[in-house]
Design a protein around this motif. Structure first.
Motif, PDB file in Angstrom:
ATOM      1  N   MET A  91       0.842  -1.175   0.000  1.00  0.00           N
ATOM      2  CA  MET A  91       0.000   0.000   0.000  1.00  0.00           C
ATOM      3  C   MET A  91       0.889   1.240   0.000  1.00  0.00           C
ATOM      4  SD  MET A  91      -3.238  -0.853   0.178  1.00  0.00           S
ATOM      5  CE  MET A  91      -4.359  -0.006   1.231  1.00  0.00           C
ATOM      6  N   GLN A  92       0.445   2.217  -0.726  1.00  0.00           N
ATOM      7  CA  GLN A  92       1.135   3.496  -0.792  1.00  0.00           C
ATOM      8  C   GLN A  92       0.110   4.618  -0.621  1.00  0.00           C
ATOM      9  OE1 GLN A  92       4.332   4.021  -3.756  1.00  0.00           O
ATOM     10  NE2 GLN A  92       3.451   2.204  -4.702  1.00  0.00           N
ATOM     11  N   VAL A  93       0.609   5.782  -0.250  1.00  0.00           N
ATOM     12  CA  VAL A  93      -0.227   6.976  -0.187  1.00  0.00           C
ATOM     13  C   VAL A  93       0.326   7.963  -1.204  1.00  0.00           C
ATOM     14  CG1 VAL A  93      -1.036   8.898   1.226  1.00  0.00           C
ATOM     15  CG2 VAL A  93      -0.785   6.620   2.242  1.00  0.00           C
ATOM     16  N   PHE A  94      -0.551   8.461  -2.056  1.00  0.00           N
ATOM     17  CA  PHE A  94      -0.183   9.444  -3.066  1.00  0.00           C
ATOM     18  C   PHE A  94      -0.985  10.718  -2.831  1.00  0.00           C
ATOM     19  CE2 PHE A  94       0.473   5.375  -5.218  1.00  0.00           C
ATOM     20  CZ  PHE A  94       1.731   5.549  -5.756  1.00  0.00           C
ATOM     21  N   LYS A  95      -0.332  11.853  -2.969  1.00  0.00           N
ATOM     22  CA  LYS A  95      -1.032  13.129  -2.991  1.00  0.00           C
ATOM     23  C   LYS A  95      -1.334  13.424  -4.454  1.00  0.00           C
ATOM     24  CE  LYS A  95      -0.741  17.956  -1.556  1.00  0.00           C
ATOM     25  NZ  LYS A  95       0.106  18.961  -0.873  1.00  0.00           N
ATOM     26  N   ILE A  96      -2.595  13.652  -4.756  1.00  0.00           N
ATOM     27  CA  ILE A  96      -3.037  13.861  -6.134  1.00  0.00           C
ATOM     28  C   ILE A  96      -3.380  15.336  -6.322  1.00  0.00           C
ATOM     29  CG2 ILE A  96      -4.668  13.172  -7.927  1.00  0.00           C
ATOM     30  CD1 ILE A  96      -2.973  10.834  -6.891  1.00  0.00           C
ATOM     31  N   ASN A  97      -2.754  15.928  -7.324  1.00  0.00           N
ATOM     32  CA  ASN A  97      -2.971  17.332  -7.648  1.00  0.00           C
ATOM     33  C   ASN A  97      -3.447  17.403  -9.089  1.00  0.00           C
ATOM     34  OD1 ASN A  97      -1.591  19.777  -9.136  1.00  0.00           O
ATOM     35  ND2 ASN A  97      -2.125  20.431  -7.076  1.00  0.00           N
ATOM     36  N   THR A  98      -4.686  17.848  -9.288  1.00  0.00           N
ATOM     37  CA  THR A  98      -5.252  17.905 -10.637  1.00  0.00           C
ATOM     38  C   THR A  98      -5.539  19.329 -11.102  1.00  0.00           C
ATOM     39  OG1 THR A  98      -7.493  17.627  -9.786  1.00  0.00           O
ATOM     40  CG2 THR A  98      -6.303  15.618 -10.410  1.00  0.00           C
ATOM     41  N   SER A  99      -5.267  20.305 -10.245  1.00  0.00           N
ATOM     42  CA  SER A  99      -5.557  21.694 -10.612  1.00  0.00           C
ATOM     43  C   SER A  99      -4.567  22.628  -9.923  1.00  0.00           C
ATOM     44  CB  SER A  99      -6.989  22.073 -10.200  1.00  0.00           C
ATOM     45  OG  SER A  99      -7.063  22.209  -8.800  1.00  0.00           O
ATOM     46  N   ALA A 100      -4.682  23.890 -10.233  1.00  0.00           N
ATOM     47  CA  ALA A 100      -3.810  24.896  -9.619  1.00  0.00           C
ATOM     48  C   ALA A 100      -4.221  25.209  -8.187  1.00  0.00           C
ATOM     49  CB  ALA A 100      -3.822  26.172 -10.456  1.00  0.00           C
ATOM     50  N   TRP A 101      -5.374  24.726  -7.774  1.00  0.00           N
ATOM     51  CA  TRP A 101      -5.906  25.027  -6.451  1.00  0.00           C
ATOM     52  C   TRP A 101      -5.490  23.948  -5.462  1.00  0.00           C
ATOM     53  CZ3 TRP A 101      -7.619  29.775  -6.485  1.00  0.00           C
ATOM     54  CH2 TRP A 101      -8.085  30.307  -7.673  1.00  0.00           C
ATOM     55  N   GLY A 102      -4.621  24.289  -4.538  1.00  0.00           N
ATOM     56  CA  GLY A 102      -4.118  23.347  -3.550  1.00  0.00           C
ATOM     57  C   GLY A 102      -5.203  22.746  -2.678  1.00  0.00           C
ATOM     58  N   GLU A 103      -6.260  23.499  -2.433  1.00  0.00           N
ATOM     59  CA  GLU A 103      -7.330  22.973  -1.587  1.00  0.00           C
ATOM     60  C   GLU A 103      -8.113  21.855  -2.274  1.00  0.00           C
ATOM     61  OE1 GLU A 103      -8.833  26.739  -3.575  1.00  0.00           O
ATOM     62  OE2 GLU A 103      -7.117  26.294  -2.331  1.00  0.00           O
ATOM     63  N   GLU A 104      -7.903  21.668  -3.572  1.00  0.00           N
ATOM     64  CA  GLU A 104      -8.549  20.576  -4.290  1.00  0.00           C
ATOM     65  C   GLU A 104      -7.707  19.305  -4.304  1.00  0.00           C
ATOM     66  OE1 GLU A 104      -9.751  21.923  -8.141  1.00  0.00           O
ATOM     67  OE2 GLU A 104     -11.070  23.460  -7.320  1.00  0.00           O
ATOM     68  N   ASP A 105      -6.480  19.374  -3.801  1.00  0.00           N
ATOM     69  CA  ASP A 105      -5.637  18.181  -3.726  1.00  0.00           C
ATOM     70  C   ASP A 105      -6.303  17.140  -2.847  1.00  0.00           C
ATOM     71  OD1 ASP A 105      -3.851  19.692  -5.176  1.00  0.00           O
ATOM     72  OD2 ASP A 105      -2.347  19.820  -3.588  1.00  0.00           O
ATOM     73  N   PHE A 106      -6.000  15.894  -3.123  1.00  0.00           N
ATOM     74  CA  PHE A 106      -6.512  14.812  -2.283  1.00  0.00           C
ATOM     75  C   PHE A 106      -5.464  13.716  -2.207  1.00  0.00           C
ATOM     76  CE2 PHE A 106      -7.884  13.900  -6.575  1.00  0.00           C
ATOM     77  CZ  PHE A 106      -7.804  12.533  -6.723  1.00  0.00           C
ATOM     78  N   TYR A 107      -5.702  12.781  -1.312  1.00  0.00           N
ATOM     79  CA  TYR A 107      -4.765  11.689  -1.083  1.00  0.00           C
ATOM     80  C   TYR A 107      -5.440  10.366  -1.378  1.00  0.00           C
ATOM     81  CZ  TYR A 107      -2.274  15.309   1.481  1.00  0.00           C
ATOM     82  OH  TYR A 107      -1.642  16.472   1.828  1.00  0.00           O
ATOM     83  N   LEU A 108      -4.669   9.456  -1.948  1.00  0.00           N
ATOM     84  CA  LEU A 108      -5.144   8.102  -2.165  1.00  0.00           C
ATOM     85  C   LEU A 108      -4.249   7.141  -1.414  1.00  0.00           C
ATOM     86  CD1 LEU A 108      -5.808   7.902  -6.015  1.00  0.00           C
ATOM     87  CD2 LEU A 108      -7.489   8.173  -4.193  1.00  0.00           C
TER      88      LEU A 108
END
Length: 74
Positions: A1-18
């Motif tokens: 298992m790994q944890v990834f921080k996912i960034n799909t936009s310029a807005w940091g508050e929209e980042d999420f972790y998987l």
């Protein structure tokens, strides 16, 4: 298992972790086309849309979405 921080936009508050059994390439293979489509068209995906797409493509994988982590301070 790994944890990834996912960034799909310029807005940091929209980042999420998987937290997932998937690797980086498997994640990119599904999310990158969605991000590209979103940028080229007038459509917006939310974080749950990305996770749903991963779950559909990899139904046996472990995929857990986290928006934030709790902070433990000592």
């Amino acid at each position: 298992m790994q944890v990834f921080k996912i960034n799909t936009s310029a807005w940091g508050e929209e980042d999420f972790y998987l937290m997932t059994s998937l690797d980086e390439e498997q994640i990119k293979k599904i999310i990158q086309p969605m991000v590209d489509y979103e940028r080229e068209n007038d459509i917006m995906y939310d974080n749950e849309d990305y996770v749903n797409a991963l779950e559909q493509r990899y139904p046996k994988a472990t995929i857990k979405l986290y928006q934030n982590f709790e902070l433990i301070t000592f």
